[in-house]
Scaffold this active site. Structure first.
Site, PDB file in Angstrom:
ATOM      1  N   LYS A  31      10.160 -35.565 -45.948  1.00 54.74           N
ATOM      2  CA  LYS A  31      10.315 -35.466 -44.494  1.00 54.74           C
ATOM      3  C   LYS A  31       8.985 -35.027 -43.883  1.00 54.74           C
ATOM      4  O   LYS A  31       8.409 -34.036 -44.344  1.00 54.74           O
ATOM      5  CB  LYS A  31      11.411 -34.444 -44.164  1.00 54.74           C
ATOM      6  CG  LYS A  31      11.667 -34.270 -42.673  1.00 54.74           C
ATOM      7  CD  LYS A  31      12.731 -33.213 -42.418  1.00 54.74           C
ATOM      8  CE  LYS A  31      12.976 -33.055 -40.915  1.00 54.74           C
ATOM      9  NZ  LYS A  31      13.972 -32.000 -40.630  1.00 54.74           N
ATOM     10  N   LYS A  88       8.827 -31.252 -47.572  1.00 56.57           N
ATOM     11  CA  LYS A  88       8.996 -31.153 -46.119  1.00 56.57           C
ATOM     12  C   LYS A  88       7.694 -30.599 -45.544  1.00 56.57           C
ATOM     13  O   LYS A  88       7.309 -29.459 -45.810  1.00 56.57           O
ATOM     14  CB  LYS A  88      10.170 -30.244 -45.757  1.00 56.57           C
ATOM     15  CG  LYS A  88      10.409 -30.137 -44.262  1.00 56.57           C
ATOM     16  CD  LYS A  88      11.589 -29.232 -43.957  1.00 56.57           C
ATOM     17  CE  LYS A  88      11.834 -29.116 -42.461  1.00 56.57           C
ATOM     18  NZ  LYS A  88      12.973 -28.218 -42.167  1.00 56.57           N
TER      19      LYS A  88
END
Length: 308
Positions: free
Chosen positions: A230, A177
């Site tokens: 992400k 992320k």
């Protein structure tokens, strides 16, 4: 016959926002998305399931009065998310319900972790995340998804779930992320922006690729069942890198900024929304993602149904 990559509704997870109110609220920062009441949430999830979308992931907008430095509301068994899980599983037993494990919606500082003397404290945060995960599992969650990026949290979460008899609850880890500028509309939807500083001390540097493999190896060792990248679109190389290094399912999150750019350009007539939406999703799948979290899930599933 020779197409190498295909999309199906079963590839998607639909992110859903919810709040305590009885009225469904359009989200200004994310046109086409809604902050759902519990009744609206159940209806929307049912429509997604009917289209062949097997799973939803829940993101709560928590009232400011419930936010504290210790984020205690995150493990309240009578809180918004446990009640939402119960409502969804009662109405749609076949729906897979995934929940976000992080403190930013509940933390008065707006960070994914607890803040002490201006710094994010890792181990103290992980202990609270374990309480949160167990409370979601007790309510009936099928998958818990830690998005906090604290070190060692996957192993601690797995141990906590197993100790409380939730061996069958899976962990979808936000493995890579990034500290991305693409998250702005999402934070507007939840009111969860940091009050001070940024998230660069615990989210990943967008310039780093090899670090994602290190995070992957750690998550595998600690017991992750699914690994995630992400954002998705700007990080297709990272999706591909993880796909090459693991046999686990790889998920990718097409985030709010990616969604809003397509919606905004299409609104002004510069892009064909449907065609660009589908091209963006096929690109994420082609890069190696098995699962795609996307706000376009329902629209894409409808197009795929029509194309059959």
């Amino acid at each position: 016959m020779v197409r190498e990559t295909s999309l199906a509704a079963g590839d998607f997870i639909l992110p859903l926002f919810l709040h305590e109110g009885s009225v469904d609220e359009p989200i200004e920062s994310m046109p086409g998305c809604t902050r759902w009441s519990l009744a609206g949430l159940v209806k929307e999830a049912g429509e997604a399931l009917a289209l062949g979308i097997p799973a939803v992931v829940l993101f709560p907008a928590i009232d400011e009065s419930l936010k504290t430095q210790g984020a205690e509301e995150c493990f309240n068994p009578e809180g918004l998310i446990p009640r939402a899980i119960n409502a969804l599983k009662s109405a749609h037993p076949g729906l897979v319900v995934m929940t976000d494990i992080a403190l930013d919606p509940y933390n008065s500082d707006g960070h994914d972790g607890l803040v002490v003397d201006g710094e994010i404290v890792n181990d103290e945060t992980v202990r609270v995340l374990c309480h949160q995960a167990v409370s979601h599992a007790e309510a009936g969650a099928d998958i818990i998804s830690p998005s906090d990026m604290m070190d060692g949290r996957v192993g601690e979460l797995r141990e906590a779930l197993d100790e409380h008899g939730h061996e069958k609850v899976s962990i979808c880890s936000y493995t890579a992320k990034y500290a991305s500028a693409y998250y702005g509309p999402f934070r507007g939807a939840l009111g969860s922006a940091p009050k001070n500083g940024d998230k660069k001390t615990y989210q990943m540097d967008p310039a780093n690729r090899r670090e994602a493999v290190r995070e992957l190896l750690l998550d595998e060792e600690e017991g992750a069942d699914i690994v995630m990248v992400k954002p998705a679109g700007p990080y297709l190389d990272i999706i591909s890198e993880l796909r090459e290094h693991t046999a686990l399912p790889v998920a990718a999150y097409q985030v709010s900024g990616e969604y809003l750019m397509i919606k905004s350009a299409a609104k002004d007539g510069w892009l064909d929304e449907e065609k660009v939406m589908m091209e963006s999703l096929i690109g994420i799948k082609r890069a190696g993602a098995d699962i795609i979290l996307t706000y376009f899930a329902k629209a894409a599933a409808q197009l795929l149904t029509q194309a059959r």
